[in-house]
Design a protein around this motif. Structure first.
Motif, PDB file in Angstrom:
ATOM      1  N   HIS A   1       0.811  -1.222   0.000  1.00 33.10           N
ATOM      2  CA  HIS A   1       0.000   0.000   0.000  1.00 33.10           C
ATOM      3  C   HIS A   1       0.844   1.273   0.000  1.00 33.10           C
ATOM      4  N   VAL A   2       2.032   1.230   0.624  1.00 36.86           N
ATOM      5  CA  VAL A   2       2.977   2.355   0.593  1.00 36.86           C
ATOM      6  C   VAL A   2       4.362   1.778   0.346  1.00 36.86           C
ATOM      7  N   ALA A   3       5.058   2.331  -0.624  1.00 37.98           N
ATOM      8  CA  ALA A   3       6.316   1.732  -1.066  1.00 37.98           C
ATOM      9  C   ALA A   3       7.446   1.924  -0.064  1.00 37.98           C
ATOM     10  N   HIS A   4       7.414   3.022   0.692  1.00 34.29           N
ATOM     11  CA  HIS A   4       8.488   3.318   1.635  1.00 34.29           C
ATOM     12  C   HIS A   4       8.012   4.417   2.583  1.00 34.29           C
ATOM     13  N   LYS A   5       8.854   4.789   3.542  1.00 32.99           N
ATOM     14  CA  LYS A   5       8.423   5.745   4.563  1.00 32.99           C
ATOM     15  C   LYS A   5       8.119   7.111   3.982  1.00 32.99           C
ATOM     16  N   ASP A   6       8.897   7.547   2.980  1.00 32.59           N
ATOM     17  CA  ASP A   6       8.614   8.852   2.380  1.00 32.59           C
ATOM     18  C   ASP A   6       7.214   8.883   1.772  1.00 32.59           C
ATOM     19  N   GLU A   7       6.826   7.804   1.123  1.00 31.39           N
ATOM     20  CA  GLU A   7       5.477   7.744   0.560  1.00 31.39           C
ATOM     21  C   GLU A   7       4.435   7.718   1.682  1.00 31.39           C
ATOM     22  N   LEU A   8       4.779   7.076   2.777  1.00 29.28           N
ATOM     23  CA  LEU A   8       3.886   7.053   3.935  1.00 29.28           C
ATOM     24  C   LEU A   8       3.670   8.466   4.457  1.00 29.28           C
ATOM     25  N   LEU A   9       4.759   9.235   4.624  1.00 32.50           N
ATOM     26  CA  LEU A   9       4.664  10.601   5.138  1.00 32.50           C
ATOM     27  C   LEU A   9       3.867  11.488   4.183  1.00 32.50           C
ATOM     28  N   ASP A  10       4.115  11.334   2.880  1.00 38.02           N
ATOM     29  CA  ASP A  10       3.346  12.101   1.901  1.00 38.02           C
ATOM     30  C   ASP A  10       1.860  11.798   2.029  1.00 38.02           C
ATOM     31  N   GLY A  11       1.539  10.528   2.161  1.00 37.05           N
ATOM     32  CA  GLY A  11       0.140  10.141   2.296  1.00 37.05           C
ATOM     33  C   GLY A  11      -0.496  10.667   3.565  1.00 37.05           C
ATOM     34  N   MET A  12       0.280  10.700   4.649  1.00 33.98           N
ATOM     35  CA  MET A  12      -0.240  11.229   5.910  1.00 33.98           C
ATOM     36  C   MET A  12      -0.594  12.713   5.783  1.00 33.98           C
ATOM     37  N   ILE A  13       0.244  13.459   5.057  1.00 29.08           N
ATOM     38  CA  ILE A  13      -0.057  14.872   4.829  1.00 29.08           C
ATOM     39  C   ILE A  13      -1.350  15.023   4.037  1.00 29.08           C
ATOM     40  N   ASP A  14      -1.522  14.183   3.015  1.00 28.84           N
ATOM     41  CA  ASP A  14      -2.760  14.244   2.235  1.00 28.84           C
ATOM     42  C   ASP A  14      -3.986  13.939   3.102  1.00 28.84           C
ATOM     43  N   VAL A  15      -3.821  13.052   4.072  1.00 29.05           N
ATOM     44  CA  VAL A  15      -4.935  12.725   4.967  1.00 29.05           C
ATOM     45  C   VAL A  15      -5.347  13.932   5.788  1.00 29.05           C
ATOM     46  N   ILE A  16      -4.387  14.598   6.404  1.00 27.40           N
ATOM     47  CA  ILE A  16      -4.767  15.708   7.288  1.00 27.40           C
ATOM     48  C   ILE A  16      -5.230  16.934   6.510  1.00 27.40           C
ATOM     49  N   ILE A  17      -4.785  17.076   5.258  1.00 27.01           N
ATOM     50  CA  ILE A  17      -5.260  18.200   4.449  1.00 27.01           C
ATOM     51  C   ILE A  17      -6.773  18.144   4.285  1.00 27.01           C
ATOM     52  N   THR A  18      -7.324  16.933   4.229  1.00 23.68           N
ATOM     53  CA  THR A  18      -8.772  16.803   4.079  1.00 23.68           C
ATOM     54  C   THR A  18      -9.524  17.334   5.294  1.00 23.68           C
ATOM     55  N   GLU A  19      -8.828  17.530   6.411  1.00 23.85           N
ATOM     56  CA  GLU A  19      -9.466  18.065   7.614  1.00 23.85           C
ATOM     57  C   GLU A  19      -9.570  19.585   7.594  1.00 23.85           C
ATOM     58  N   ILE A  20      -8.842  20.238   6.685  1.00 22.30           N
ATOM     59  CA  ILE A  20      -8.919  21.699   6.582  1.00 22.30           C
ATOM     60  C   ILE A  20     -10.253  22.076   5.954  1.00 22.30           C
ATOM     61  N   ASP A  21     -10.944  23.041   6.545  1.00 27.23           N
ATOM     62  CA  ASP A  21     -12.246  23.447   6.029  1.00 27.23           C
ATOM     63  C   ASP A  21     -12.134  23.943   4.589  1.00 27.23           C
ATOM     64  N   PRO A  22     -13.108  23.637   3.755  1.00 31.83           N
ATOM     65  CA  PRO A  22     -13.127  24.203   2.399  1.00 31.83           C
ATOM     66  C   PRO A  22     -13.407  25.696   2.466  1.00 31.83           C
ATOM     67  N   PRO A  23     -13.185  26.418   1.380  1.00 31.37           N
ATOM     68  CA  PRO A  23     -13.477  27.859   1.399  1.00 31.37           C
ATOM     69  C   PRO A  23     -14.931  28.127   1.771  1.00 31.37           C
ATOM     70  N   ALA A  24     -15.119  29.085   2.658  1.00 29.83           N
ATOM     71  CA  ALA A  24     -16.476  29.450   3.068  1.00 29.83           C
ATOM     72  C   ALA A  24     -17.191  30.147   1.907  1.00 29.83           C
ATOM     73  N   THR A  25     -18.496  30.098   1.915  1.00 30.55           N
ATOM     74  CA  THR A  25     -19.295  30.755   0.879  1.00 30.55           C
ATOM     75  C   THR A  25     -20.022  31.945   1.483  1.00 30.55           C
ATOM     76  N   GLY A  26     -20.350  32.911   0.619  1.00 30.78           N
ATOM     77  CA  GLY A  26     -21.126  34.066   1.055  1.00 30.78           C
ATOM     78  C   GLY A  26     -20.332  35.120   1.788  1.00 30.78           C
ATOM     79  N   LEU A  27     -18.992  35.036   1.759  1.00 31.40           N
ATOM     80  CA  LEU A  27     -18.147  36.016   2.437  1.00 31.40           C
ATOM     81  C   LEU A  27     -17.214  36.666   1.428  1.00 31.40           C
ATOM     82  N   ASP A  28     -16.636  37.826   1.796  1.00 33.96           N
ATOM     83  CA  ASP A  28     -15.657  38.425   0.892  1.00 33.96           C
ATOM     84  C   ASP A  28     -14.348  37.654   0.990  1.00 33.96           C
ATOM     85  N   TRP A  29     -13.459  37.884   0.025  1.00 37.71           N
ATOM     86  CA  TRP A  29     -12.235  37.085  -0.087  1.00 37.71           C
ATOM     87  C   TRP A  29     -11.408  37.124   1.193  1.00 37.71           C
ATOM     88  N   LYS A  30     -11.386  38.263   1.869  1.00 41.12           N
ATOM     89  CA  LYS A  30     -10.536  38.421   3.049  1.00 41.12           C
ATOM     90  C   LYS A  30     -10.980  37.495   4.170  1.00 41.12           C
TER      91      LYS A  30
END
Length: 237
Positions: A52-81
């Motif tokens: 499933h993961v070829a080596h530790k570097d691929e494991l670490l990359d995958g872990m980062i991708d996992v936690i990125i999904t926890e970041i809220d998507p851009p809010a709607t109905g607000l100004d860019w700031k």
């Protein structure tokens, strides 16, 4: 003993391996994380992970991708700031939950699909807010690692500084050290000793990291807002 104990084994897949790795890093930190240790947690032989993961570097990359999904998507109905501010503070909250992630982000040399997707979405907040590609390019340079919720702080660990160490010494030695600091580095000492925060909100003797992060973020966003209103371009600069 593994987490599985005597329970029936669950069939492994890449997502399960990455989720288990994130949980293990949350518990022990990134240092003790290894393929062997992760295999023990999953109650499998190490070779089973390599499907499933070829080596530790691929494991670490995958872990980062996992936690990125926890970041809220851009809010709607607000100004860019407001949209950008909320997104950055969400990323910061995720990194506070996963204390190992900052170190891993700083050492990654290859951008994963998850990192590219987050960057693309982050850039999109400015473009959809009416920013030119030119200004957005320079804004992304200015924001830097702040888009992930962290920065390189000048006064990150005051407990390890001379001032923090002096507090453990007797009063006479402490005063002598402070006087020497005042003689050699008066400006550093003045800033390091300053505190404009509620003492109850400060961890130990240091600055309120969240306050300082938001203070700098708001300064940056206010400056970006001004340039946007002026229709700034690098050609005119």
């Amino acid at each position: 003993m593994s987490r599985q104990g005597g329970a029936q084994r669950v069939r492994l897949n890449r997502d399960r391996v990455l989720q288990a790795a994130v949980a293990l890093a949350d518990e022990t930190g990134i240092g003790p994380l290894s393929m062997r240790r992760l295999a023990q947690e999953l109650d499998v032989v190490p070779m089973a992970l390599y499907k499933h993961v070829a080596h530790k570097d691929e494991l670490l990359d995958g872990m980062i991708d996992v936690i990125i999904t926890e970041i809220d998507p851009p809010a709607t109905g607000l100004d860019w700031k407001d949209v950008v501010r909320r997104r950055i503070l969400s990323a910061r909250s995720v990194l506070q939950r996963h204390q190992w992630a900052r170190q891993v982000l700083e050492t990654r040399t290859n951008k994963t699909p998850g990192v590219f997707a987050y960057m693309d979405s982050f850039i999109g907040m400015f473009l959809e807010g009416g920013f030119s590609v030119d200004l957005t390019h320079h804004v992304m340079h200015a924001i830097g690692s702040r888009m992930w919720g962290f920065t390189q702080e000048l006064f990150q660990e005051p407990a390890d500084t001379t001032v923090g160490t002096a507090a453990k010494l007797d009063e006479a030695v402490q005063q002598a050290m402070l006087q020497e600091m005042a003689r050699r580095y008066p400006n550093v000492l003045a800033i390091a000793m300053a505190s404009a925060h509620d003492p109850d909100a400060v961890v130990g003797q240091g600055c309120d990291d969240q306050f300082e992060f938001e203070f700098a973020l708001d300064l940056l966003l206010d400056g970006i807002e001004k340039l946007h209103a002026q229709r700034w371009t690098s050609a005119r600069a």
